[in-house]
Design a protein around this motif. Structure first.
Motif, short mmCIF file in Angstrom:
data_model
loop_
_atom_site.label_atom_id
_atom_site.label_comp_id
_atom_site.label_asym_id
_atom_site.label_seq_id
_atom_site.Cartn_x
_atom_site.Cartn_y
_atom_site.Cartn_z
N LYS A 37 -14.37 -18.92 -10.60
CA LYS A 37 -15.07 -20.06 -10.00
C LYS A 37 -16.40 -20.30 -10.70
O LYS A 37 -16.74 -21.43 -11.06
CB LYS A 37 -15.29 -19.81 -8.51
CG LYS A 37 -16.04 -20.90 -7.81
CD LYS A 37 -16.24 -20.58 -6.34
CE LYS A 37 -17.07 -21.65 -5.67
NZ LYS A 37 -17.28 -21.38 -4.25
N GLU A 41 -17.40 -23.67 -12.99
CA GLU A 41 -18.55 -24.48 -12.59
C GLU A 41 -19.60 -24.54 -13.69
O GLU A 41 -20.19 -25.59 -13.94
CB GLU A 41 -19.16 -23.93 -11.30
CG GLU A 41 -18.32 -24.19 -10.08
CD GLU A 41 -18.89 -23.60 -8.80
OE1 GLU A 41 -19.79 -22.73 -8.89
OE2 GLU A 41 -18.42 -23.99 -7.72
N TYR A 44 -17.82 -26.65 -16.97
CA TYR A 44 -17.47 -28.06 -16.81
C TYR A 44 -18.39 -28.82 -15.87
O TYR A 44 -18.26 -30.04 -15.75
CB TYR A 44 -16.02 -28.18 -16.33
CG TYR A 44 -15.03 -27.67 -17.35
CD1 TYR A 44 -14.72 -28.41 -18.48
CD2 TYR A 44 -14.42 -26.43 -17.20
CE1 TYR A 44 -13.83 -27.94 -19.42
CE2 TYR A 44 -13.53 -25.95 -18.13
CZ TYR A 44 -13.24 -26.71 -19.24
OH TYR A 44 -12.36 -26.23 -20.17
N GLY A 45 -19.31 -28.18 -15.17
CA GLY A 45 -20.26 -28.85 -14.31
C GLY A 45 -19.63 -29.52 -13.10
O GLY A 45 -20.02 -30.62 -12.73
N VAL A 46 -18.65 -28.86 -12.49
CA VAL A 46 -17.98 -29.39 -11.30
C VAL A 46 -18.14 -28.39 -10.16
O VAL A 46 -18.49 -27.24 -10.38
CB VAL A 46 -16.48 -29.67 -11.56
CG1 VAL A 46 -16.30 -30.78 -12.57
CG2 VAL A 46 -15.76 -28.42 -12.00
N SER A 47 -17.87 -28.85 -8.94
CA SER A 47 -17.90 -27.96 -7.77
C SER A 47 -16.48 -27.52 -7.46
O SER A 47 -15.60 -28.35 -7.22
CB SER A 47 -18.47 -28.69 -6.56
OG SER A 47 -19.78 -29.10 -6.82
N VAL A 48 -16.24 -26.21 -7.45
CA VAL A 48 -14.91 -25.66 -7.21
C VAL A 48 -14.74 -25.40 -5.72
O VAL A 48 -15.59 -24.78 -5.08
CB VAL A 48 -14.70 -24.36 -8.02
CG1 VAL A 48 -13.36 -23.73 -7.69
CG2 VAL A 48 -14.79 -24.65 -9.50
N VAL A 84 -10.98 -28.75 -7.60
CA VAL A 84 -12.36 -29.20 -7.62
C VAL A 84 -12.62 -30.16 -6.46
O VAL A 84 -11.69 -30.65 -5.83
CB VAL A 84 -12.73 -29.86 -8.96
CG1 VAL A 84 -12.58 -28.88 -10.10
CG2 VAL A 84 -11.92 -31.10 -9.22
N LYS A 85 -13.89 -30.41 -6.20
CA LYS A 85 -14.31 -31.26 -5.09
C LYS A 85 -13.78 -32.69 -5.28
O LYS A 85 -13.62 -33.16 -6.41
CB LYS A 85 -15.84 -31.26 -5.03
CG LYS A 85 -16.43 -31.87 -3.81
CD LYS A 85 -17.94 -31.67 -3.85
CE LYS A 85 -18.60 -32.38 -2.71
NZ LYS A 85 -20.06 -32.25 -2.80
N GLU A 88 -14.58 -35.52 -8.19
CA GLU A 88 -14.94 -34.92 -9.48
C GLU A 88 -13.67 -34.65 -10.27
O GLU A 88 -12.58 -34.52 -9.72
CB GLU A 88 -15.70 -33.61 -9.27
CG GLU A 88 -17.04 -33.80 -8.58
CD GLU A 88 -17.78 -32.48 -8.44
OE1 GLU A 88 -17.21 -31.44 -8.75
OE2 GLU A 88 -18.94 -32.54 -8.01
#
Length: 96
Positions: A37, A41, A44-48, A84-85, A88
């Motif tokens: 996780k 994050e 790739y700069g995303v929220s898992v 991912v959220k 996103e």
């Protein structure tokens, strides 16, 4: 330790990415869900939201040919499906 080895780009995973925001990765066999996780994050700069992992064992095969026996083996690996959220996405095809 490099946790993410490579993304999995197949028809099924690509469809899951478009519909359910799920993406697949081949990861290090010793990595746990928390480390995976964090690596996704950070990379790739995303929220898992969720991480599912699967361990695949090595498969061995023997073929009997005119020239004799041929032994083969596939590598063992660990696969992670990362959700991912909502809203996103991860773009594997960008050349940045």
């Amino acid at each position: 330790m490099s946790i993410i080895i490579k993304p999995i780009i197949t028809e099924k995973i690509t469809k899951d990415g478009e519909i359910f925001n799920r993406f697949g990765f081949v990861v290090d066999r010793r990595a746990n869900k928390i480390q995976i996780k964090g690596a996704v994050e950070a990379t790739y700069g995303v929220s898992v939201v969720n991480v599912c992992t699967m361990n695949y064992p090595a498969k061995r095969s023997v073929k009997f040919t005119k020239g004799g026996m041929i032994n083969g083996k596939t590598n063992a690996y660990k696969k992670a499906i990362v959700e991912v959220k909502e809203g996103e996405t991860i773009d594997f095809y960008s050349n940045i």
